[in-house]
Motif scaffolding. Structure first.
Motif, PDB file in Angstrom:
ATOM      1  N   THR A   1      33.393 -17.472  55.022  1.00  0.00           N
ATOM      2  CA  THR A   1      34.682 -18.096  55.314  1.00  0.00           C
ATOM      3  C   THR A   1      34.671 -19.562  54.927  1.00  0.00           C
ATOM      4  N   ASN A   2      33.578 -20.252  55.211  1.00  0.00           N
ATOM      5  CA  ASN A   2      33.497 -21.683  54.901  1.00  0.00           C
ATOM      6  C   ASN A   2      33.517 -21.939  53.404  1.00  0.00           C
ATOM      7  N   MET A  11      38.869 -18.826  60.821  1.00  0.00           N
ATOM      8  CA  MET A  11      37.874 -19.778  61.306  1.00  0.00           C
ATOM      9  C   MET A  11      38.296 -20.379  62.643  1.00  0.00           C
ATOM     10  N   TYR A  65      40.760 -26.690  62.989  1.00  0.00           N
ATOM     11  CA  TYR A  65      41.229 -25.731  61.984  1.00  0.00           C
ATOM     12  C   TYR A  65      42.698 -25.380  62.200  1.00  0.00           C
ATOM     13  N   ASP A  94      32.911 -30.787  58.299  1.00  0.00           N
ATOM     14  CA  ASP A  94      31.975 -29.976  57.520  1.00  0.00           C
ATOM     15  C   ASP A  94      30.556 -30.123  58.063  1.00  0.00           C
ATOM     16  N   HIS A 131      36.372 -24.319  51.168  1.00  0.00           N
ATOM     17  CA  HIS A 131      36.087 -25.467  50.295  1.00  0.00           C
ATOM     18  C   HIS A 131      37.194 -25.678  49.274  1.00  0.00           C
ATOM     19  N   GLN A 142      29.536 -18.418  56.775  1.00  0.00           N
ATOM     20  CA  GLN A 142      29.281 -18.976  55.444  1.00  0.00           C
ATOM     21  C   GLN A 142      30.324 -18.488  54.443  1.00  0.00           C
ATOM     22  N   VAL A 145      30.320 -28.037  61.229  1.00  0.00           N
ATOM     23  CA  VAL A 145      30.324 -26.592  60.960  1.00  0.00           C
ATOM     24  C   VAL A 145      29.005 -26.169  60.303  1.00  0.00           C
ATOM     25  N   GLN A 146      28.462 -27.016  59.427  1.00  0.00           N
ATOM     26  CA  GLN A 146      27.155 -26.720  58.847  1.00  0.00           C
ATOM     27  C   GLN A 146      26.096 -26.637  59.936  1.00  0.00           C
TER      28      GLN A 146
END
Length: 484
Positions: A406-407, A348, A456, A384, A411, A404, A387-388
């Motif tokens: 990777t995210n 990321m 990151y 978050d 979590h 998506q 990134v969203q």
């Protein structure tokens, strides 16, 4: 809840698509059971079940102690062309995604490769001279995957493979007309010219040269698809044939999705330490799954150290202490999960930069104001939210899919990333995230992308150090990307 996709289904559909599209041709050999297991990160039993299913459908022939062979034939050129045209938009979007992601990823892998790997790379690049296009492609693919393996990432090589599957189109490779279209554009002198930049370890040079190659090829692909559409007109696109990538293979079963969401809520404080989670019945209703699935999720939560099930009372929320962390890291499965999470942070940190730049292309004042309102509201993690926002403004669906996937994987690490070092760690990460937004608001889009990447990198360094301290020595091999 995402639609369920078992490991068997993922592997079967991927191989079936390669056979039907002609990427695996009549007479081609499939990897061995062990090879399939390593490529898809599944057990030998799963790989064996997939081969049996493909054989029953008449796609392959299997013999004892011999590689499975493709026996499905594309009888006409028009059939193969139709298969390509059914997913022409996806193909073009994947090529454009490769154009954005692979140059910085290759630059990162080249920078951290060891001296022996670099010597082997130099020998392979020297072999490119005098080879035909197909042979050059095979050598380049081998070099790229060797670099990815040398990075020790559990994700980069897999991502290269998945993107390669969607760009390895038999109707393109070796076709005289496609080669002409690439040559007409004159965007780069030779493939060797791009590959030689890997030996310099100069990130700017690598990114520039591979960017030129991929831009030229993408332009040629678009022209070739347009010509095919005119020749074999009237082929409707099939929206179900999109790009797919599973960063968290093995973690996509329903009970794992429930566990992941519960950990997310614990990490963000929605379920506070010491309180009890909703009852099994309530969780079953919330997630739309059966009681048995909820119980498996709660059992996993107990194993990970985020919950403690008390008979007749329910599951109490707990936060991991050092002993719990060490116990988890002794488990082979969780150890690999942790390395995959660290690999996700590493990935990321690289891909968020081109993704953020792409998201900014369609930004307007109202979009920016809405993002600021979300950041000012209570209850969310700023990184978050940002990134969203980046994911929601992707014009390339494969890029969004990769982000998506990777995210979702990341979590799992919210607890470590934001709370394991107390409020000071959370506040530092929050400030870094807000700095990224301030860059965006001031019009510094490059600063926005760079600062998100730095977020990151910070999390990776913090969590990696924590994991090494508590017994996961392999974590030290997941290197933090520099800004490039």
């Amino acid at each position: 809840m995402r639609g369920r996709q078992t490991l068997f289904t993922y592997v079967y559909r991927d191989l079936e698509e390669q056979i039907l599209s002609g990427r695996l041709k009549y007479g081609d050999k499939l990897p061995s059971l062990r090879g399939l297991s390593e490529r898809y990160h599944v057990g030998v039993r799963t790989a064996k079940d997939v081969l049996c299913a493909l054989r029953e459908k008449g796609y392959i022939r299997t013999e004892e102690r011999k590689a499975a062979v493709v026996v499905h034939r594309q009888t006409e050129l028009s059939a193969a062309a139709s298969s390509v045209l059914e997913r022409r938009t996806t193909i073009l979007e994947v090529y454009r995604t490769v154009e954005l992601l692979e140059p910085p990823l290759l630059a990162f892998c080249a920078r951290i490769c060891g001296e022996e790997e670099r010597k082997r790379l130099a020998r392979d690049i020297a072999r490119l001279r005098g080879k035909d296009p197909e042979q050059r492609g095979q050598i380049c693919t081998g070099c790229i995957h060797a670099l990815a393996e040398g990075s020790r990432s559990l994700l980069i090589g897999d991502l290269f493979t998945s993107l390669g599957i969607y760009t390895r189109i038999p109707l393109f490779r070796g076709r005289e007309r496609f080669v002409e279209l690439v040559a007409e554009r004159g965007g780069f002198p030779s493939v060797a010219w791009a590959m030689e930049s890997l030996l310099t370890r100069d990130a700017d040079e690598i990114t520039a040269r591979f960017g030129a190659v991929f831009r030229t090829v993408t332009s040629a692909v678009q022209a070739y698809l347009d010509e095919m559409s005119r020749t074999f007109g009237g082929v409707p696109e099939d929206p179900s044939k999109g790009f797919d990538w599973a960063a968290e293979r093995g973690r996509d079963h329903y009970y794992m999705q429930v566990t992941q969401d519960l950990i997310d809520k614990i990490g963000t404080g929605e379920y506070a330490a010491g309180t009890f989670l909703p009852t099994e019945v309530a969780l079953s209703d919330t997630y739309g799954v059966c009681i048995a699935t909820v119980r498996k999720a709660l059992s996993m939560l107990n194993e990970l150290g985020f919950g403690q099930t008390v008979p007749a009372k329910g599951t109490r929320v707990v936060l991991q202490d050092n002993k719990a962390t060490m116990r988890v890291l002794k488990n082979k499965t969780f150890k690999r999960d942790t390395l995959r999470y660290l690999s996700g942070l590493q990935l990321m940190a690289v891909i968020i930069r081109p993704a953020a730049a792409l998201a900014c292309e369609g930004m307007d004042g109202e979009t920016l104001r809405e993002l600021e309102r979300r950041l000012r509201s209570c209850g969310g993690i700023p990184l978050d939210i940002l990134v969203q926002w980046v994911m929601g403004h992707q014009s390339l669906r494969p890029m969004k899919t990769i982000l998506q996937a990777t995210n979702r994987l990341l979590h799992w690490g919210y607890y470590f990333a934001f709370y394991s070092d107390g409020p000071s760690s959370a506040e530092l990460q929050t400030q870094k995230s807000l700095d990224a937004f301030f860059c965006l608001r001031s019009g510094d889009r490059q600063g926005f992308a760079d600062t998100l990447s730095a977020c990151y990198c910070h999390i990776l360094e913090f969590v990696r150090g924590f994991m090494v301290e508590y017994g996961l020595a392999e974590a030290a091999g997941i290197v933090t990307p520099d800004l490039i």
